[in-house]
Design an enzyme around this catalytic site. Structure first.
Site, PDB file in Angstrom:
ATOM      1  N   GLU A  36       0.845  -1.202   0.000  1.00  0.00           N
ATOM      2  CA  GLU A  36       0.000   0.000   0.000  1.00  0.00           C
ATOM      3  C   GLU A  36       0.874   1.244   0.000  1.00  0.00           C
ATOM      4  O   GLU A  36       1.963   1.250   0.595  1.00  0.00           O
ATOM      5  CB  GLU A  36      -0.918   0.006   1.227  1.00  0.00           C
ATOM      6  N   GLN A  94      -6.249   1.596 -24.244  1.00  0.00           N
ATOM      7  CA  GLN A  94      -7.595   0.992 -24.208  1.00  0.00           C
ATOM      8  C   GLN A  94      -8.612   2.124 -24.168  1.00  0.00           C
ATOM      9  O   GLN A  94      -9.161   2.455 -23.114  1.00  0.00           O
ATOM     10  CB  GLN A  94      -7.707   0.065 -23.009  1.00  0.00           C
ATOM     11  N   HIS A 127      -3.010   9.368 -26.586  1.00  0.00           N
ATOM     12  CA  HIS A 127      -2.980   8.308 -27.607  1.00  0.00           C
ATOM     13  C   HIS A 127      -4.035   8.547 -28.695  1.00  0.00           C
ATOM     14  O   HIS A 127      -3.804   8.259 -29.867  1.00  0.00           O
ATOM     15  CB  HIS A 127      -3.173   6.962 -26.937  1.00  0.00           C
ATOM     16  N   ASP A 166       1.436   3.050 -38.358  1.00  0.00           N
ATOM     17  CA  ASP A 166       0.130   2.385 -38.534  1.00  0.00           C
ATOM     18  C   ASP A 166      -0.900   3.451 -38.881  1.00  0.00           C
ATOM     19  O   ASP A 166      -0.642   4.650 -38.768  1.00  0.00           O
ATOM     20  CB  ASP A 166      -0.270   1.564 -37.291  1.00  0.00           C
ATOM     21  N   LYS A 189       0.111  -2.086 -40.511  1.00  0.00           N
ATOM     22  CA  LYS A 189       0.580  -2.919 -39.396  1.00  0.00           C
ATOM     23  C   LYS A 189      -0.529  -3.857 -38.924  1.00  0.00           C
ATOM     24  O   LYS A 189      -1.679  -3.451 -38.805  1.00  0.00           O
ATOM     25  CB  LYS A 189       0.994  -1.973 -38.257  1.00  0.00           C
ATOM     26  N   ASP A 215       5.713   8.202 -33.986  1.00  0.00           N
ATOM     27  CA  ASP A 215       4.631   7.533 -33.256  1.00  0.00           C
ATOM     28  C   ASP A 215       4.409   8.271 -31.946  1.00  0.00           C
ATOM     29  O   ASP A 215       5.254   9.057 -31.516  1.00  0.00           O
ATOM     30  CB  ASP A 215       5.022   6.069 -32.976  1.00  0.00           C
ATOM     31  N   ASP A 219       6.945   1.586 -26.595  1.00  0.00           N
ATOM     32  CA  ASP A 219       6.808   0.826 -25.352  1.00  0.00           C
ATOM     33  C   ASP A 219       7.871  -0.275 -25.365  1.00  0.00           C
ATOM     34  O   ASP A 219       8.989  -0.092 -24.909  1.00  0.00           O
ATOM     35  CB  ASP A 219       5.368   0.291 -25.258  1.00  0.00           C
TER      36      ASP A 219
END
Ligand code: R5P
Length: 293
Positions: A36, A94, A127, A166, A189, A215, A219
């Site tokens: 924690e 995401q 992103h 891409d 891609k 890009d 990562d």
């Protein structure tokens, strides 16, 4: 104004405080043995305009938790404003349900930040642009392509082509190509699995050109490594790589060292180990922050 840094990027926090004339707020951040995170403000914040500076890097989930805890502490101690500089907004990939059963993590992170008390967000090269709409508070999504353009123009490189690795990157890459007055090319891609990439087509003229592959992030390097290879195979004389966020996780440094890029240019939205790659160049976002703080 007081700037409270999380633990993710102390070098950037010190540079921002110095350049923008902000006082660094004192706080204690540590981890209990069970994992924690403990946060305690050591400065009086009542009625103050407070900024948190925390990027989301190698320990992305802990980095977010530090923000939640710092914001909660500031709110409970009556800070007048709680603003956040999050140079790299993690969980952004995401941003939609690409497959059944997935969450929309970018929306959830935005909700959690606002629930913790964050009233304004400053970030760099999200992103995707629509992530800004996930927030119910103002967001400054600052772009780095003008800084990259200035850098590459100063090198006076011949026969440029700016390449998107891409189709998702094509929009932002188009802006860089406009700024450099250079044509655009796009790679096709496919990603059979996370962190695995294959390239099938190159759309645009590459032969004999100096390619700038741009890009939003590197990562693991699974995108950039094969993209450089494809460009060289298709006749590019030299390939430069540019990306706003150098996450550099897992095998990234090894992959980048093995690829044939002439230079790899990233910004300091994340801490990078500059000595690990001889051809790595880091541009600073501090002057962009100075303009809006
Ligand atoms: C993909 O949509 C992103 O823009 C990056 O191309 C990708 O996430 C980079 O990840 P990696 O370096 O692991 O290929």
């Amino acid at each position: 104004m007081l700037l409270f840094p999380g633990t993710s990027h102390p070098k950037l926090a010190a540079a921002v405080a110095k350049k923008c004339g902000l006082d660094l707020g004192k706080c204690e951040i540590k981890k209990f043995s069970g994992g924690e995170i403990y946060v305690r403000l050591l400065d009086e914040v009542r009625g103050e305009c407070c900024w948190i500076l925390q990027t989301s890097g190698a320990n992305v989930s802990d980095d977010y938790l530090e923000i939640f805890l710092l914001a909660d502490a500031l709110r409970r101690h009556d800070a007048r404003e709680i603003n956040l500089i999050i140079p790299h907004f993690g969980y952004a990939r995401q941003d939609r349900r690409a497959m059944m059963g997935e969450p929309i993590s970018a929306q959830l992170m935005a909700n959690l930040l606002v629930a913790a008390g964050v009233a304004r967000v400053v970030t760099f090269d999200l992103h995707s642009d629509q992530i800004e709409g996930f927030f119910s508070v103002p967001v400054d999504n600052l772009h780095c392509f003008p800084m990259f353009a200035e850098y590459f123009l100063s090198k006076k490189l011949p026969d440029l082509v700016v390449v998107a690795p891409d189709t998702g990157a094509a929009k932002i890459v188009q802006r860089l190509s406009d700024q450099l007055c250079a044509p655009l090319a796009i790679l096709h891609k496919t990603r059979p699995r996370h962190h695995e990439v294959s390239y099938t087509h190159v759309v645009g003229e590459i032969q004999g050109k100096t390619a700038i592959l741009f890009d939003d992030m590197i990562d693991t390097g699974s995108t950039i490594g094969p993209a450089v290879e494809v460009l060289i195979k298709n006749g590019a004389r030299e390939v430069y790589v540019a990306a706003t966020h150098g996450i550099f996780s897992g095998p990234a440094y090894e992959r980048l060292a093995a690829c044939a890029a002439k230079e790899i240019v990233v910004t300091d939205t994340l801490p990078v180990e500059e000595g690990r790659l001889a051809n790595l160049k880091v541009l600073s976002i501090v002057s962009l922050l100075e303009k809006i703080l």
